[in-house]
Write a protein that holds these residues in place. Structure first.
Motif, PDB file in Angstrom:
ATOM      1  N   TRP A 268      69.492  63.642  21.530  1.00  0.00           N
ATOM      2  CA  TRP A 268      69.806  62.392  20.513  1.00  0.00           C
ATOM      3  C   TRP A 268      71.516  62.128  20.214  1.00  0.00           C
ATOM      4  O   TRP A 268      71.435  61.435  20.505  1.00  0.00           O
TER       5      TRP A 268
ATOM      6  N   HIS B 279      65.111  57.255  10.393  1.00  0.00           N
ATOM      7  CA  HIS B 279      66.151  56.037  11.093  1.00  0.00           C
ATOM      8  C   HIS B 279      65.488  56.108  12.508  1.00  0.00           C
ATOM      9  O   HIS B 279      66.438  56.124  13.831  1.00  0.00           O
TER      10      HIS B 279
ATOM     11  N   GLU C 289      64.092  66.043  12.267  1.00  0.00           N
ATOM     12  CA  GLU C 289      65.107  66.780  12.273  1.00  0.00           C
ATOM     13  C   GLU C 289      66.349  66.919  12.509  1.00  0.00           C
ATOM     14  O   GLU C 289      67.474  66.148  11.733  1.00  0.00           O
ATOM     15  N   ALA C 290      66.486  66.371  14.022  1.00  0.00           N
ATOM     16  CA  ALA C 290      67.560  65.692  14.961  1.00  0.00           C
ATOM     17  C   ALA C 290      68.523  64.201  14.377  1.00  0.00           C
ATOM     18  O   ALA C 290      69.735  64.601  13.900  1.00  0.00           O
TER      19      ALA C 290
ATOM     20  N   PRO D   5      67.566  67.704  20.248  1.00  0.00           N
ATOM     21  CA  PRO D   5      69.346  67.057  20.075  1.00  0.00           C
ATOM     22  C   PRO D   5      70.635  67.291  21.024  1.00  0.00           C
ATOM     23  O   PRO D   5      71.162  66.260  20.160  1.00  0.00           O
TER      24      PRO D   5
ATOM     25  N   SER E 274      60.791  58.737   9.375  1.00  0.00           N
ATOM     26  CA  SER E 274      61.973  58.640   9.603  1.00  0.00           C
ATOM     27  C   SER E 274      62.703  57.754   9.621  1.00  0.00           C
ATOM     28  O   SER E 274      62.594  56.293  10.108  1.00  0.00           O
TER      29      SER E 274
ATOM     30  N   ALA F  88      67.550  63.383  11.254  1.00  0.00           N
ATOM     31  CA  ALA F  88      68.180  63.682   9.484  1.00  0.00           C
ATOM     32  C   ALA F  88      69.417  63.582   9.431  1.00  0.00           C
ATOM     33  O   ALA F  88      69.896  64.076   8.585  1.00  0.00           O
ATOM     34  N   ALA F  89      69.493  64.903  10.354  1.00  0.00           N
ATOM     35  CA  ALA F  89      70.951  65.861  10.505  1.00  0.00           C
ATOM     36  C   ALA F  89      72.177  65.292  11.092  1.00  0.00           C
ATOM     37  O   ALA F  89      73.564  65.135  10.323  1.00  0.00           O
ATOM     38  N   HIS F  90      72.350  64.081  11.615  1.00  0.00           N
ATOM     39  CA  HIS F  90      73.122  63.382  12.332  1.00  0.00           C
ATOM     40  C   HIS F  90      72.805  61.681  12.668  1.00  0.00           C
ATOM     41  O   HIS F  90      72.249  61.416  13.117  1.00  0.00           O
TER      42      HIS F  90
END
Length: 303
Positions: free
Chosen positions: A35, A114, A65-66, A32, A112, A68-70
């Motif tokens: 990223w 992103h 996951e990182a 994270p 993803s 998707a969160a940011h």
């Protein structure tokens, strides 16, 4: 005494030159964090110098996951109402990673919105398992051994695979020390570069290139460590494309005169840059801003 030029080098020389290897040793950044820092550099004043974010196969799910969160976003894209471009990612399968795990990592990242997988990297193996990665739809960088006898065989193998495959094959050499081996000597690096050119293979390097010019690094170990310089490699790659001998390449890689190197780099034409960057694609660095900062200090790279 004449003043040394402060003109920058051709900007295209640095385009996507430094792959972001923040999660790998010795940086070892949590995914994270890597990223978030990659996104900041990507939207910063030197974002065009930044290559893909490199991630180990085992870290693919955490990166998804990182992201998707940011999600990635830039001020320019927001102002224009555009959907942010996916972030380029390179998947690294280190020794011991199975092809099944590599495929799973690529599939997870591609799911993803992103992220965009642009390359996979894995070690060369005599059984030829690396060839199975050619079907993953991305550039394949294959790390070869430093043992010259086996390295020549490995480069021959890559050249044969490149001639029959649809994906671009890249030869890769580690330019940092490891627990079992010191930094490659200028001769070893020159031999690798010559071997890649002789087989018409592009190449990339990984590790150790934190400084602009070759130098001696003082370490905790009683013996200092000789480090290669980014500018030395760039100029050597240019000389390589001009037909330089092995002795010439070694001399360039050993050069520690900053003024001479910067003058040579400033004098490169766009054609020179196109030729050398077609051969020398990029290098991985766990601290991208280390070499970038020194290039800025030398006024070779400007905002």
């Amino acid at each position: 005494m004449p003043r040394m030029s402060t003109l920058p080098a051709p900007r295209s020389l640095f385009d996507r030159l430094v792959d972001d290897a923040a999660v790998f040793p010795p940086g070892n950044a949590p995914v994270p964090v890597a990223w978030a820092e990659h996104l900041a550099m990507r939207s910063g004043r030197y974002g065009d110098v930044l290559g893909p974010l490199l991630i180990g196969a085992a870290g693919a799910d955490v990166l998804v996951e990182a992201a998707a969160a940011h999600p990635p976003v830039t001020d320019h894209e927001t102002a224009a109402g555009l959907r942010p471009a996916p972030v380029a990612v390179g998947v690294v399968a280190r020794a011991g990673t199975s092809l099944r795990d590599l495929r799973a990592a690529v599939a997870a990242l591609r799911a993803s919105p992103h992220l965009r997988v642009v390359s996979v990297e894995l070690p060369h193996d005599t059984a030829g398992a690396w060839r199975e990665a050619l079907g993953l739809g991305a550039r394949v960088a294959v790390e070869v051994t430093r043992d010259l006898g086996h390295q020549h065989d490995a480069l021959d193998d890559l050249a044969a695979g490149a001639s029959r495959g649809t994906e671009r094959v890249v030869a890769k050499l580690r330019t940092q020390s490891t627990p079992t081996a010191p930094v490659p000597t200028p001769r070893e690096l020159a031999e690798f570069m010559h071997g890649a050119r002789d087989r018409d293979l592009p190449f990339k390097l990984t590790g150790g290139l934190h400084h602009a010019v070759a130098h001696t690094e003082l370490t905790a170990d009683p013996s200092p460590e000789e480090q290669h310089g980014v500018l030395n490699v760039v100029v050597a790659a240019h000389h390589l494309e001009q037909g330089a001998t092995l002795r010439d390449l070694i001399a360039t890689l050993e050069l520690r005169e900053t003024a001479a190197l910067t003058s040579l780099v400033r004098g490169l034409s766009e054609r020179d840059v196109d030729q050398l960057r077609a051969r020398f694609l990029s290098f991985g660095c766990c601290g991208v801003m280390d070499p970038v900062g020194e290039l800025v200090d030398l006024t070779l790279l400007t905002p």
